[in-house]
Design an enzyme around this catalytic site. Structure first.
Site, PDB file in Angstrom:
ATOM      1  CE  LYS A 134      22.847   2.914 -12.555  1.00  0.00           C
ATOM      2  NZ  LYS A 134      23.267   4.303 -12.785  1.00  0.00           N
ATOM      3  CG  HIS A 310      32.653 -27.702  25.580  1.00  0.00           C
ATOM      4  ND1 HIS A 310      31.542 -27.354  24.838  1.00  0.00           N
ATOM      5  CD2 HIS A 310      32.209 -28.518  26.566  1.00  0.00           C
ATOM      6  CE1 HIS A 310      30.474 -27.949  25.361  1.00  0.00           C
ATOM      7  NE2 HIS A 310      30.850 -28.663  26.410  1.00  0.00           N
TER       8      HIS A 310
END
Length: 548
Positions: A134, A310
């Site tokens: 924190k 592709h």
């Protein structure tokens, strides 16, 4: 003097880490077993109990849960009121927290009784870690021994260059804080799952298996769930951790941002393990295509060349020698290979390089390149050359992930290969052994073509491909048109069943020699009649290979 609080269950490397901190001017604070290990290494250690003026109690259940500890961690250094509060209460700041947790995962694997499981639930450790995380702007938090070197390097820079270096290390402290919350979340999830598995019901104790992987949780860097659990179940909570390999210039199109990530531990089957030895950086589409080519290539152990464009193969060749396999793959579709990629499972020779040199290719991937081949191919400055071992084996990531809007689809990877023994003769005409083997090879290729897909295959090479069509007969027409006269005597593979007999009628007209398909259509008999009338074997696999 800065202070480091060190209290770890995994002691490997901690003495050296603490020694380096001591050299950097840190006072070492510790508890119990960790303090003993550090003292045995000749380090001066201050016991936490002397700092808190309160002894450890309840057999170690309470050690660090004290304002003298958490005040020193959580005080915001830029806040005068926070620092004045510490001064008034005689509390010193704590600038680094190095903690790892009680081994709840290992206790679960050992099948300890409930009392043992309860004592392996860490309370002080997660509290220290969460407090330090924190306040990451002021405190460095370390939960994983693998991070010791990076932390020490940042602290040495800070000692040399002062505040500028400390500010530069803020992203590192933030990443370490994120790692804490990831691990404590998984740790608490494991404990919750264990509690749920031991709940009593009206019929007596319920003894369901805990679904969370305790083994993977025991390693702070391995929180991924990329396999089904022992019962074949998907995890109720999916936690994924990937490392960034690189940013990309753009995504599928120039207006889209993109990046490439990898699993922390990936197999040598993965494109993330490839080494680029020449050419410009890979693009998003390059990576997609290269991965598709590698997945198809790994279906075969014989010398094989895959040409791909592709996300779909435009040619595949199998032969006793790689040069011949290249000739077959190229002849399959000399037009579509332009601007495509080539992947091979053997070393690229100089003769093969000469053939490829005259064609515009985006990428060539192989286990290695002969020196002469490399010299030829490097004449094209933009051609990307990658080496990848191409070893046999199973990928670590056996679950396939596809993102959807605000969600994720998860399924097992399609690793299924059909054996000759599984083939079922549809109708009255069987195929000979050589034809069966060719059909199975064709079926492996169609597995890697976008659905609906038809593959025409002949003499160890594709001769026609119809892929990504909305209807099967359309895919069949495209494959046959591409093959032309080469369709005569070829075999045909379909990734799913034929809903009608129209595709079979076209195949017969074109001179197709044999067909392989999953079977299972309510109109299978219509297709069987066409095949039998033409004297054409048609075999069913019972396995479908849709790919969307």
């Amino acid at each position: 003097m800065k202070s480091a609080l060190i209290s770890v269950y995994k002691k490997e490397g901690v003495s050296r880490f603490a020694s380096e901190l001591h050299k950097l001017g840190y006072r070492l604070l510790s508890t119990g077993g960790t303090a003993k290990v550090l003292r045995e290494a000749g380090l001066e250690v201050t016991d936490v109990s002397s700092l808190t003026a309160f002894p450890e109690m309840l057999e170690g259940r309470v050690k660090t849960l004290h304002p003298a500890i958490h005040g020193g961690i959580l005080a915001r250094r830029e806040r005068p009121d926070d620092m004045a509060c510490l001064q008034k209460l005689g509390i010193a700041t704590i600038d680094l927290v190095c903690v790892n947790l009680y081994p709840f995962a290992e206790a679960l694997q050992k099948g300890l009784p409930e009392a043992g499981m309860i004592e392996n639930i860490d309370i002080g450790g997660p509290t220290l870690l969460r407090a330090a995380a924190k306040n990451y702007q002021d405190v460095t938090v370390v939960i994983d021994p693998a991070d010791y070197p990076a932390v020490l390097e940042a602290l040495r820079e800070e000692k040399t260059r002062g505040e500028a270096a400390r500010a530069a290390a803020l992203p590192l402290r933030r990443r370490l804080a994120c790692k804490v919350f990831e691990l404590t979340q998984a740790y608490d999830r494991l404990i919750a799952d264990w509690f749920r598995s031991t709940e009593s019901t009206a019929d007596g104790p319920e003894k369901e298996e805990v679904k969370t992987s305790a083994e993977k949780l025991s390693n702070a860097s391995a929180l991924n769930k990329t396999e089904l659990d022992e019962e074949g179940e998907f995890p109720p909570l999916l936690q994924l951790k990937f490392e960034k390999v690189s940013g990309l210039r753009y995504g599928e199109n120039p207006h889209q941002k993109a990046a490439f990530y990898r699993l922390p531990e990936c197999s040598d089957l993965s494109l993330a393990e490839a080494r680029q030895i020449h050419g410009k950086e890979l693009s998003y589409n390059n990576i997609q295509d290269a991965n598709a080519a590698i997945e198809l290539l790994h279906e075969f152990s014989r010398p094989c060349v895959v040409a791909l464009k592709h996300m779909n193969p435009c040619g595949l060749g199998l032969a006793d020698h790689l040069d011949e396999a290249w000739d077959k793959a190229y002849a399959s579709d000399p037009v579509s290979i332009f601007g495509g990629i080539v992947a091979a499972n053997r070393e690229i020779s100089s003769s093969m390089a000469k053939k490829m040199h005259g064609i515009f290719l985006e990428i060539i991937i192989a286990p290695s390149f002969a020196p002469e081949a490399l010299a030829i191919l490097q004449q094209k400055k933009n051609l990307r050359l990658l080496t990848l071992p191409m070893s046999d084996g199973r990928p670590h990531q056996t679950l396939k992930m596809v993102s959807v809007l605000d969600g994720l689809l998860l399924q097992e990877r399609d690793l299924r290969q059909v054996s000759e023994a599984e083939l079922r003769v549809m109708g009255h005409i069987d195929a000979d052994g050589a034809t069966r083997r060719e059909l199975l090879e064709a079926f492996l290729v169609v597995k890697h073509c976008k659905s609906n897909a038809i593959v025409l295959y002949k003499n160890g090479a594709t001769v026609g491909l119809g892929v990504g069509q909305s209807n099967r007969v359309g895919a069949c027409k495209i494959a046959l048109e591409q093959a032309g006269e080469k369709a005569r005597g070829a075999v045909l593979a379909s990734d799913a069943f034929f809903p009608m007999s129209d595709s079979l009628e076209l195949a017969v007209q074109a001179g197709i020699r044999a067909v392989i398909q999953p079977g299972g259509s309510i109109r299978d008999e219509d297709s069987v009649k066409v095949a039998d009338a033409a004297g054409m074997p048609m075999l069913a696999t019972g396995i479908r290979h849709f790919w969307h």
